[in-house]
Design a protein around this motif. Structure first.
Motif, PDB file in Angstrom:
ATOM      1  N   THR A   1       0.868  -1.173   0.000  1.00 29.09           N
ATOM      2  CA  THR A   1       0.000   0.000   0.000  1.00 29.09           C
ATOM      3  C   THR A   1       0.908   1.227   0.000  1.00 29.09           C
TER       4      THR A   1
ATOM      5  N   PRO B   1      -3.875  -0.209   6.497  1.00 25.12           N
ATOM      6  CA  PRO B   1      -4.540  -1.401   5.952  1.00 25.12           C
ATOM      7  C   PRO B   1      -4.812  -1.279   4.458  1.00 25.12           C
ATOM      8  N   GLU B   2      -4.853  -2.433   3.814  1.00 21.43           N
ATOM      9  CA  GLU B   2      -5.117  -2.472   2.374  1.00 21.43           C
ATOM     10  C   GLU B   2      -6.571  -2.096   2.093  1.00 21.43           C
TER      11      GLU B   2
END
Length: 205
Positions: free
Chosen positions: A64, A69-70
């Motif tokens: 990323t 978080p993705e």
């Protein structure tokens, strides 16, 4: 149907009426509203979380732009489905998602290119800065496109984040993209190339 969806339908209808009266009226907002409406309709109707989003295909990208978080990312099936925009950060079933235009991905050099890395970081910024959620909440006011300040903030976040990672190539590619694509001055409530270039330069230091 949800109030937000009704708002988009009403605004789209008004936009089409305006188009008939004025052929020069920008249609990009109409197309963008239509695609958003399709995604949001499935969201509010409670489609299963792993369901395919109509008109888009999931794309798996490495890492990323930051350590967060993705975010699920999708490419629309055809160019132009985002109304001429490179990408779109929004919500689907209460989950942050990002859509990309395949024509623009090709134009900037593909998903591994510096240009796409900046474009991706810009869309991630809209989620990291909570722009997408606030924009969805404002739908009943007919205001779901990111505003002037949000666009500048996303550019700054992208430039700063990429610079901290040592990805100067992506920062320069983003600046070149704006210089070649956007008019230099602000237009229709959106920052022009000059403001965006100044923002990138300031935030990448």
């Amino acid at each position: 149907m949800c109030i937000a969806c009704l708002a988009v339908l009403q605004e789209s209808s008004e936009a089409f009426t305006e188009t008939k009266k004025n052929p020069t009226y920008r249609t990009s907002q109409i197309e963008r509203r239509g695609f958003l409406l399709a995604a949001m309709s499935f969201s509010f109707l409670g489609t299963k979380a792993n369901a395919q989003i109509p008109g888009a295909n999931r794309i798996n990208l490495p890492d990323t732009p930051d350590d967060g978080p993705e975010i699920p990312e999708f490419v629309t099936q055809f160019p132009g489905m985002l109304g001429g925009f490179l990408g779109l950060a929004t919500m689907f079933q209460g989950t942050p998602v990002i859509f990309y235009d395949p024509g623009w991905i090709s134009r900037v050099g593909g998903p591994s290119s510096p240009g796409f890395r900046f474009m991706r970081a810009h869309e991630y910024a809209h989620h990291r800065l909570s722009h997408a959620m606030r924009s969805i909440m404002a739908l009943n006011q007919g205001n779901f496109l990111f505003g002037y300040t949000q666009e500048v903030e996303a550019d700054c976040w992208a430039a700063e984040t990429l610079a901290l990672q040592g990805d100067g190539a992506a920062v320069r590619a983003g600046a070149n993209l704006y210089a070649n694509v956007l008019p230099p001055f602000d237009t229709q409530g959106r920052p022009g190339g000059q403001v965006r270039l100044e923002t990138i330069s300031r935030c990448a230091r």
